[in-house]
Design a protein around this motif. Structure first.
Motif, PDB file in Angstrom:
ATOM      1  N   LYS A 129      38.210  37.254  29.776  1.00  0.00           N
ATOM      2  CA  LYS A 129      37.099  36.605  30.478  1.00  0.00           C
ATOM      3  C   LYS A 129      36.182  35.843  29.532  1.00  0.00           C
ATOM      4  CE  LYS A 129      34.386  40.896  30.576  1.00  0.00           C
ATOM      5  NZ  LYS A 129      35.395  41.704  29.819  1.00  0.00           N
ATOM      6  N   ASP A 371      39.140  44.111  34.572  1.00  0.00           N
ATOM      7  CA  ASP A 371      39.300  42.656  34.506  1.00  0.00           C
ATOM      8  C   ASP A 371      40.619  42.162  35.094  1.00  0.00           C
ATOM      9  OD1 ASP A 371      36.852  42.633  33.217  1.00  0.00           O
ATOM     10  OD2 ASP A 371      37.672  42.285  31.215  1.00  0.00           O
ATOM     11  N   THR A 373      41.310  40.360  37.631  1.00  0.00           N
ATOM     12  CA  THR A 373      41.386  38.944  38.035  1.00  0.00           C
ATOM     13  C   THR A 373      41.749  38.059  36.850  1.00  0.00           C
ATOM     14  OG1 THR A 373      39.003  38.570  37.665  1.00  0.00           O
ATOM     15  CG2 THR A 373      39.670  39.183  39.903  1.00  0.00           C
ATOM     16  N   GLN A 374      41.416  38.517  35.643  1.00  0.00           N
ATOM     17  CA  GLN A 374      41.694  37.719  34.453  1.00  0.00           C
ATOM     18  C   GLN A 374      43.100  37.993  33.904  1.00  0.00           C
ATOM     19  OE1 GLN A 374      38.756  35.786  33.420  1.00  0.00           O
ATOM     20  NE2 GLN A 374      38.308  36.564  35.459  1.00  0.00           N
ATOM     21  N   TRP A 404      46.966  46.622  42.421  1.00  0.00           N
ATOM     22  CA  TRP A 404      45.659  46.031  42.071  1.00  0.00           C
ATOM     23  C   TRP A 404      44.794  45.874  43.331  1.00  0.00           C
ATOM     24  CZ3 TRP A 404      44.038  40.925  43.512  1.00  0.00           C
ATOM     25  CH2 TRP A 404      42.783  40.565  42.997  1.00  0.00           C
ATOM     26  N   ASP A 422      35.077  44.121  36.620  1.00  0.00           N
ATOM     27  CA  ASP A 422      35.724  42.817  36.693  1.00  0.00           C
ATOM     28  C   ASP A 422      34.624  41.771  36.793  1.00  0.00           C
ATOM     29  OD1 ASP A 422      38.752  41.759  37.673  1.00  0.00           O
ATOM     30  OD2 ASP A 422      37.088  40.413  38.152  1.00  0.00           O
TER      31      ASP A 422
END
Ligand code: NAD
Length: 488
Positions: A129, A371, A373-374, A404, A422
């Motif tokens: 991120k 995290d 989403t990254q 997830w 996140d």
């Protein structure tokens, strides 16, 4: 006694210490994001070569918190690296880190150090991120709050890209060639990605700066591999018992270590090939292999293992269902997307399964789950997109994605809250709250996150159905049972 230069004398014989005169070391590298991984990986390689070439000392920098500086300053920036496996723990004192600058306390000091001609490499482990980009496309996110800040006040940057571009602008103004930027984060094509981000940011500031970077900025890609869990209080106690020294922040890791680097350093580099790194023409096949085999497995283990009630990777992989799923994910789904010979990939897989099983390494599923989403695009969605393009099934990889989705609802299988970390946690939460336990609504809501899934993948009906079916099963019978079913 606290660890320090003076307290190196009289360490137990079993503890390895710097094999060079530390006062003769001069800084050549600035490292942004002085976390656990850098201290177990690059700093250890550099520590091994400072005897032969003392001009590559490391100045670390924290862009976020002063915690590493606070822990290491009282001990002359020395720290213990503990290498652990089933046979025991071996301690080594690392001396390559010369100083840590807390950017929030001394932004000018950090920028001056980066702009100094002595600095020839700026390396990074700022997490995915930290690049302020759109993980689905790899492009700079111009609306990222930190990037907006840095465009408004370029001389006082808060983001890693902003810091790099400002330091490079100062070098240009002073007639000094750009330092080499070396990303050691788990991003696909990390060199090309960081270069694209830096030049895009520079162009928004000053087209002439962007052109100068286009012409002269080197960003070699790297593949980095060593499992480094966050340090616990139990680790601290064990390590100070072994060394006889208090250490404010020791690091624990596994014996395995690997570093593949694209050999493109116009201002020179340390002779890393003499201490075990591989310098190659093209890193990308290695990176892809590592992201999809290791990190793709890790994320799947993290979400499904956490939901099944396992705190650590070694416990999760000891579950026969999870072990079969991960073996199958690598063998049946990931390998066909990689350019390496099958036999090499099978050997790599077997080594990975052994490393995951290391019971001495308390790697928390929760830490790896952070995290998402990254991480999802490069770890699982790349495999999935490549397979779908060939008309191949993606059953196991889709279960990782469903894991997830189930995880980010923030409620575990016993009804207890999950601490979901996140950068998009608030959005994930509101999507999950709106969907409740309705798998279709939850999957639809999450598939609409373009920065994660892009625009093409969500249009694939078969993929959506597979993920949604898995998600439904995760709600209905839980992770352990769903994994057993899918793993066969
Ligand atoms: P860590 O939590 O110990 O350190 C993370 C560092 O990143 C800290 O210095 C933190 O201040 C900084 N950071 C976090 N968010 C940032 C942001 N938005 N902008 C700038 N800096 C930011 O974690 P770690 O174990 O050192 O891992 C860091 C990265 O290293 C990973 O995200 C991954 O890309 C890479 N890596 C880690 C491992 C591992 O096993 N730990 C293995 C391979 C690669």
């Amino acid at each position: 006694t606290r660890l320090s230069e003076v307290a190196l004398a009289g360490l137990p014989n079993a503890v390895e210490r710097p094999a060079y005169v530390r006062s003769a070391v001069t800084p050549g590298i600035v490292h942004l994001g002085i976390g656990a991984f850098h201290r177990a990986h690059m700093a250890a390689y550099v520590d091994s070569l400072l005897g032969a070439d003392p001009s590559w000392g490391i100045i670390g920098a924290s862009l976020r918190r002063p915690d590493t500086r606070d822990a290491l300053a009282p001990q002359d920036f020395l720290y213990t690296l503990a290498v652990r496996d089933a046979s025991g723990t071996r301690c080594r004192i690392i001396g390559s880190l010369l100083d840590v600058i807390d950017a929030n306390a001394d932004r000018e000091g950090l920028l001056a150090r980066m702009a100094d001609p002595q600095t020839r490499i700026v390396s990074l482990t700022v997490t995915e991120k930290g690049y302020c980009h759109d993980p689905a496309t790899g492009a700079l996110d111009q609306n990222h709050p930190d990037i907006r800040h840095d465009l408004g006040d370029p001389a006082n940057p808060v983001s890693a890209p902003g810091m790099l571009v400002e330091a490079l602008a100062r070098r240009k103004a002073a007639g000094i060639a750009p330092f080499t930027v070396m990303s050691c984060d788990n991003l696909p094509a990390n060199g090309r990605t960081v270069r694209r981000i830096l030049i895009a940011l520079a162009r928004l500031r000053d087209p002439a700066l962007a052109d100068w970077l286009e012409a002269g900025l080197a960003c070699p890609s790297t593949m980095v591999d060593r499992i480094v869990p966050a340090t616990t209080d139990a680790d601290r106690a064990e390590i100070s018992g072994l060394t006889g020294r208090e250490d404010g922040w020791p690091i624990v890791t596994e014996p395995f270590t690997q570093w593949v680097i694209e050999d493109h350093f116009p201002l020179g580099r340390p002779a890393l090939e003499t201490v075990g790194a591989q310098l190659v023409e093209d890193v990308e096949p290695f990176e892809l292999m590592k992201l999809r085999m290791l990190n793709g497995s890790h994320s799947s283990i993290a979400y499904l293992g956490y939901l099944a009630g396992y705190q650590h990777v070694s416990e999760a992989i000891a579950d026969p269902g999870i072990a079969r799923l991960i073996h199958g994910l690598m063998t049946e789904e990931v390998m066909a997307t990689l350019p390496m010979p099958r036999a090499d990939l099978e050997a790599y897989r077997d080594a990975l399964l052994q490393r995951f099983a290391n019971p001495a390494l308390k790697h928390r599923t929760w830490q790896i789950a952070m995290d998402g989403t990254q991480k999802l695009p490069q770890r699982l969605l790349g495999t999935i997109a490549d397979r779908l393009a060939e008309g191949l099934p993606v059953t196991r990889a889709a279960l990782g994605v469903a894991g997830w989705m189930r995880y980010v609802t923030g409620i575990d299988e016993k009804g207890a809250p999950i601490d979901v970390r996140d950068p998009h946690a608030a959005r994930l939460r509101s999507i999950a709250d709106a969907a409740g336990r309705d798998a279709t609504r939850l999957a639809d809501g999450l598939f609409a996150l373009e920065e994660v899934f892009g625009t093409e993948l969500p249009q694939h009906k078969g993929f959506r159905e597979t993920v949604t079916r898995h998600l439904d099963s995760l709600f209905a019978v839980g992770a352990a049972e769903t994994v057993r079913k899918v793993a066969g």
